[in-house]
Design a protein around this motif. Structure first.
Motif, short mmCIF file in Angstrom:
data_model
loop_
_atom_site.label_atom_id
_atom_site.label_comp_id
_atom_site.label_asym_id
_atom_site.label_seq_id
_atom_site.Cartn_x
_atom_site.Cartn_y
_atom_site.Cartn_z
N TRP A 314 -6.66 -27.36 -12.86
CA TRP A 314 -7.71 -28.05 -12.11
C TRP A 314 -7.42 -28.11 -10.61
O TRP A 314 -8.05 -28.89 -9.90
N ARG A 315 -6.51 -27.29 -10.12
CA ARG A 315 -6.19 -27.36 -8.69
C ARG A 315 -7.29 -26.80 -7.81
O ARG A 315 -7.38 -27.12 -6.65
N GLY A 316 -8.11 -25.93 -8.33
CA GLY A 316 -9.12 -25.29 -7.50
C GLY A 316 -8.64 -23.95 -6.99
O GLY A 316 -7.46 -23.59 -7.10
N GLN A 317 -9.55 -23.19 -6.40
CA GLN A 317 -9.24 -21.83 -6.00
C GLN A 317 -8.37 -21.75 -4.76
O GLN A 317 -7.53 -20.86 -4.63
N ALA A 318 -8.53 -22.68 -3.83
CA ALA A 318 -7.78 -22.61 -2.58
C ALA A 318 -6.27 -22.64 -2.80
O ALA A 318 -5.55 -21.79 -2.24
N PRO A 319 -5.73 -23.56 -3.61
CA PRO A 319 -4.28 -23.52 -3.86
C PRO A 319 -3.83 -22.24 -4.54
O PRO A 319 -2.74 -21.72 -4.25
N ARG A 320 -4.67 -21.69 -5.44
CA ARG A 320 -4.29 -20.44 -6.09
C ARG A 320 -4.28 -19.28 -5.09
O ARG A 320 -3.43 -18.39 -5.16
N ASN A 321 -5.22 -19.30 -4.16
CA ASN A 321 -5.21 -18.28 -3.12
C ASN A 321 -3.97 -18.39 -2.24
O ASN A 321 -3.37 -17.38 -1.85
N ALA A 322 -3.60 -19.63 -1.92
CA ALA A 322 -2.40 -19.84 -1.11
C ALA A 322 -1.15 -19.36 -1.84
O ALA A 322 -0.25 -18.77 -1.24
N LEU A 323 -1.10 -19.61 -3.14
CA LEU A 323 0.03 -19.13 -3.93
C LEU A 323 0.11 -17.61 -3.91
O LEU A 323 1.18 -17.03 -3.71
N ALA A 324 -1.02 -16.96 -4.09
CA ALA A 324 -1.03 -15.50 -4.07
C ALA A 324 -0.58 -14.96 -2.73
O ALA A 324 0.19 -13.98 -2.65
N GLU A 400 1.33 -20.68 -16.63
CA GLU A 400 0.31 -19.63 -16.79
C GLU A 400 -0.35 -19.29 -15.46
O GLU A 400 -0.63 -18.11 -15.18
N THR A 401 -0.59 -20.28 -14.61
CA THR A 401 -1.21 -20.03 -13.32
C THR A 401 -0.30 -19.22 -12.42
O THR A 401 -0.73 -18.27 -11.77
#
Length: 410
Positions: A314-324, A400-401
């Protein structure tokens, strides 16, 4: 069926209580804070999603001299401490500064955004511009700030001016509460103006809180340690409390007992083990197996609609983009360490590696800092060597994320 909506739908404690939403009582945070070390300026660091903003707005509503907060806190743990309530509840003027919106593609744009924030703050306290207790020169500055006509020096000293005016009007020292201090710093660093923003914020808060008898204390919340910035150098009385510190250790995040009670109120008793596997496993100080409140609340809503709903991040897309982006730009050693974490191993990090800010893509400090502040890794034990912390991925959803981001990079 009770609505599990809480502080993670509404960031205001008052809105939560007035709407009758389910609330996990963290008011012990107020008691521990006000009975704790007599620090004049405090910086509290916790990952996103762990209720930091809610706790700060709860503290604001408890202290604010303009409110009558008895009903808001009725039945909560802090209300049972009569002496503390008599000494602190609705006894202090409060300045609330949400700093997340102080941003821009240049320092000038961010500076203008702060000007708009302070104008709104002066408008909220418009009575100060007409108060006979406030010095005439301060009233003139406040009017200029409200009309967005203040000069650069007046803007730099705006927080101190407001603190002084509140003290003069109410006869009580003011409390400064600021949230998301790291947000303007991180954005400015990305845009190449981190030094200017750090110097500006250093002057702003140091003037308001350092050696100023008109300020009772200041509490600044954020995800990141600012030890690497010039803010600390010019703000020497700032006391910093992060994820490794025992003080306030269980004030952020849900304990297993709190999750079980929330599940029972939501008609989902018996799902405690699932929630712990999906969203638990965090440690702050000595408090172990804490759960991320944002994720717990969001997943409860999914399960109420569909008992077979799979867990989600449930973090949202922005944190996942930052991780990538961090994985893409980080070193080969960093990615090797990431693979070790995904294999279920733990690694040792210094606390300053976990909560770093000024150089977000330094070899493993960058990815480690990003993972820590977004709750993707957590301390599990003290390593004992050079104050290091043994860290690991806390739960299956988080693993998993991270794995998905790593696969995308490969």
């Amino acid at each position: 069926m009770p609505d599990p909506g809480t502080q993670f739908d509404e960031v205001s404690f008052r809105q939560i209580r007035e709407r009758g939403l389910s609330f996990v009582d963290k008011s012990g945070f107020i008691e521990e804070l006000l009975s704790g070390p007599p620090d004049k300026a405090i910086h509290i660091m916790r990952p996103s999603g762990f209720g930091r903003t809610v706790n700060l707005t709860m503290l604001r509503d408890f202290l604010d001299i303009r409110q009558d907060s008895g009903r808001l806190f009725e039945g909560l743990a802090v209300s049972r401490n009569a002496a503390l309530c008599a000494a602190w509840m609705n006894r202090f003027p409060v300045l609330w500064l949400p700093l997340k919106g102080v941003a821009g593609s240049t320092f000038e744009e961010a500076h203008a955004a702060y000007g708009r924030l302070i104008a709104a703050l002066v408008a909220e306290h418009a009575y100060l511009t007409e108060s006979p207790g406030v010095d005439a020169s301060d009233r003139a500055v406040l009017l200029a700030l409200r009309r967005s006509r203040a000069g650069e020096a007046q803007l730099a000293w705006s927080l101190k001016t407001l603190v002084r005016a509140l003290h003069a009007h109410w006869g009580r020292p003011a409390v400064v509460l600021a949230d998301d201090l790291d947000a303007p710093l991180a954005r400015a660093q990305t845009e190449g103006c981190g030094g200017e923003m750090s110097d500006f914020l250093c002057g702003l808060f140091a003037a308001a809180l350092k050696g100023n008898d008109s300020a009772a204390f200041g509490l600044i919340g954020g995800c990141l340690d600012i030890a690497g910035s010039s803010l600390v150098g010019g703000f020497s009385n700032l006391s910093r409390y992060g994820i490794a510190d025992a003080w306030l250790e269980d004030s952020f995040g849900f304990t297993g007992e709190e999750v079980a009670a929330l599940l029972a109120r939501s008609g989902l008793a018996g799902r405690e083990e699932d929630m712990s596997e999906w969203y638990g496993g965090y440690r702050f100080g000595r408090a172990k197996n804490l759960h991320c409140p944002r994720d717990i609340v969001a997943q409860i809503r999914e399960l109420q609609a569909n008992p077979d709903a799979p867990p989600q991040d449930w973090r949202g897309q922005a944190p996942r983009n930052a991780l990538a982006m961090a994985i893409e730009q980080d070193s080969r050693t960093a990615r090797s360490d990431l693979r070790c974490l995904l294999a279920g191993e733990s690694l040792l990090f210094r606390p300053d590696e976990l909560l770093t800010q000024m150089r977000p893509f330094d070899p493993f400090g960058g990815t480690a800092g990003l993972l820590a502040r977004t709750g993707w890794i957590t301390p599990i034990e003290e390593g004992g060597e050079d104050d290091c912390l043994e860290c690991a991925i806390p739960n299956t959803v988080t693993a998993e994320t991270i794995a998905a981001a790593a696969r995308a990079r490969d």
